[in-house]
Design an enzyme around this catalytic site. Structure first.
Site, PDB file in Angstrom:
ATOM      1  NE  ARG A 102      28.667  60.933  33.088  1.00 25.42           N
ATOM      2  CZ  ARG A 102      27.941  60.673  34.288  1.00 25.42           C
ATOM      3  NH1 ARG A 102      26.983  61.374  34.388  1.00 25.42           N
ATOM      4  NH2 ARG A 102      28.699  60.127  35.320  1.00 25.42           N
ATOM      5  CG  HIS A 129      31.020  55.965  36.515  1.00 28.51           C
ATOM      6  ND1 HIS A 129      31.799  57.058  36.106  1.00 28.51           N
ATOM      7  CD2 HIS A 129      30.219  56.586  37.151  1.00 28.51           C
ATOM      8  CE1 HIS A 129      31.559  58.077  36.705  1.00 28.51           C
ATOM      9  NE2 HIS A 129      30.357  58.064  37.293  1.00 28.51           N
ATOM     10  CD  GLN A 132      31.101  57.221  41.749  1.00 35.11           C
ATOM     11  OE1 GLN A 132      30.438  58.091  41.366  1.00 35.11           O
ATOM     12  NE2 GLN A 132      31.241  57.182  43.099  1.00 35.11           N
ATOM     13  CG  ASP A 224      24.075  52.834  40.419  1.00 39.17           C
ATOM     14  OD1 ASP A 224      23.827  53.845  40.678  1.00 39.17           O
ATOM     15  OD2 ASP A 224      24.582  52.606  39.098  1.00 39.17           O
ATOM     16  CB  CYS A 264      27.913  56.027  42.061  1.00 39.78           C
ATOM     17  SG  CYS A 264      26.323  55.248  41.394  1.00 39.78           S
ATOM     18  NE  ARG A 292      33.293  60.511  40.482  1.00 37.37           N
ATOM     19  CZ  ARG A 292      32.377  60.821  39.413  1.00 37.37           C
ATOM     20  NH1 ARG A 292      31.149  60.697  40.002  1.00 37.37           N
ATOM     21  NH2 ARG A 292      32.585  61.137  38.356  1.00 37.37           N
TER      22      ARG A 292
HETATM   23  N1  NVA Z   1      24.480  53.364  36.808  1.00 36.89           N
HETATM   24  C1  NVA Z   1      24.232  54.736  36.621  1.00 36.89           C
HETATM   25  C2  NVA Z   1      25.520  55.454  37.363  1.00 36.89           C
HETATM   26  C3  NVA Z   1      25.293  56.935  37.358  1.00 36.89           C
HETATM   27  C4  NVA Z   1      26.185  57.865  37.897  1.00 36.89           C
HETATM   28  C5  NVA Z   1      24.140  55.351  35.271  1.00 36.89           C
HETATM   29  O1  NVA Z   1      24.728  54.856  34.366  1.00 36.89           O
HETATM   30  O2  NVA Z   1      23.001  56.017  35.112  1.00 36.89           O
HETATM   31  N1   CP Z   2      28.154  59.489  40.341  1.00 31.91           N
HETATM   32  C1   CP Z   2      28.035  60.370  38.953  1.00 31.91           C
HETATM   33  O1   CP Z   2      28.811  59.890  38.296  1.00 31.91           O
HETATM   34  O2   CP Z   2      27.146  61.187  39.261  1.00 31.91           O
HETATM   35  P1   CP Z   2      26.800  62.165  38.156  1.00 31.91           P
HETATM   36  O3   CP Z   2      25.817  61.296  37.115  1.00 31.91           O
HETATM   37  O4   CP Z   2      26.007  63.315  38.810  1.00 31.91           O
HETATM   38  O5   CP Z   2      27.874  62.775  37.437  1.00 31.91           O
END
Ligand code: NVA
Ligand code: CP
Length: 307
Positions: A102, A129, A132, A224, A264, A292
């Site tokens: 990540r 992502h 997800q 989101d 998400c 997930r």
């Molecule tokens: N769009 C959000 C998703 C988190 C799971 C981010 O990138 O922070």
């Molecule tokens: N939805 C998601 O990826 O959550 P986290 O940021 O908690 O991993």
């Protein structure tokens, strides 16, 4: 399937294969049937951004598959102090059977795959992502019994989730409408690629600034956060930009009566969604979070399992 970096790289059949396996693993898990399909394998999990769901679901998933997960925070490994992706990829390939990462730049994930010799799984970048969205497709299937022909409406920021939804939905023949301000619409290259996939599967893509037009008659409504990880400094400005994109009861009322609501998570109630929608009867957010685990177990088996 060697890596999971973008759903665009996968065929429709590969996505259905992952979903089928995820459903099987979920069923076995509920019945207490063990499935040590990755016995003795190790997964390195590199995080340069925060996580609750991704970290816990990969870690638990690897344990349930009989393997061993290693949490590698960028604060602790040399990558965070400037060691190159090239050296990191080569070294970790000598120790591990797979890497989940990540991070911010999508190119870091593609570079890991380019320089390393082991499967790479994208656990979120600024662009995409995919894990997800596989869980979201599984959740949609769980609740609707099908995917093809359904309408997904995404309201809000055209971010990594929206980009991956474009890929995921068009691959499985779901129609997708994105309701976002023009200035914050999805990535242009992702849109073009998704249009190509849509032609093949017969699904449609609608990009509009009008959230009512986007949500009209939707089977699935998705939103989101307006402020993704790394955008904290823009928070006040973003709240102004997206103020007409809150999924509230009135907006949700334009979707089908039996529409499900997805997010998400993490969610910010009162901003992108109101409490009466996210905590209301049509919300499936915790089923989505649970999936997930199952979807990613299927991904890990697909890329790291014995072929
Ligand atoms: N769009 C959000 C998703 C988190 C799971 C981010 O990138 O922070
Ligand atoms: N939805 C998601 O990826 O959550 P986290 O940021 O908690 O991993």
């Amino acid at each position: 399937m060697k890596h999971l970096i973008s759903l665009h790289d996968l065929t429709t059949e590969e996505i259905h294969g992952i979903l089928k396996l995820a459903i099987k693993l979920k069923d076995e898990n509920k019945k207490g049937i063990e499935h040590h399909l990755l016995k003795g394998k190790t997964l390195g999990m590199i995080f340069t951004k925060s996580s609750t769901r991704t970290r816990v679901s990969f870690e638990v998933g690897m344990y349930q598959l009989g393997g061993y997960p290693l949490f590698l925070s960028s604060n602790d490994i040399q990558l965070g102090r400037g060691e190159t992706i090239y050296d990191t990829a080569n070294v970790l390939s000598r120790f591990l059977d797979g890497i989940m990462i990540r991070t911010f730049a999508h190119s870091d994930v593609t570079d890991l795959a380019k320089y390393g010799t082991i499967p790479i799984i994208n656990g979120l970048t600024d662009l995409l992502h995919p894990c997800q969205i596989l869980a979201d497709l599984q959740t949609t299937y769980d609740h609707k019994g099908k995917l093809e022909g359904l309408k997904m409406a995404y309201i809000g920021d055209g971010n990594n989730i929206a980009n991956s939804l474009l890929y995921g939905c068009t691959k499985v023949g779901m129609d997708i409408a994105i309701g976002s301000p023009k200035t914050h619409m999805c990535d242009a290259e992702v849109v073009e690629n998704a249009k190509e996939d849509a032609k093949k599967t017969g699904s449609s893509i609608l990009l509009t600034e009008d959230p009512v037009e986007a949500i009209k008659d939707a089977d699935v409504v998705y939103t989101d956060t307006w402020c993704s990880m790394g955008q904290e400094a823009e928070k006040a400005e973003r709240i102004k930009i997206f103020k007409d994109y809150t999924v509230n009861k009135e907006l949700f009322g334009h979707a089908k009566d039996d529409a499900i609501f997805m997010h998400c998570l993490p969610a910010y109630r009162g901003f992108e969604v109101t409490e009466d929608v996210i905590d209301g009867p049509n919300s499936v957010i915790f089923d989505e979070a649970e999936n997930r685990l199952h979807a990613q177990k299927a991904v890990m088996v697909s890329v790291m399992g014995d072929k």
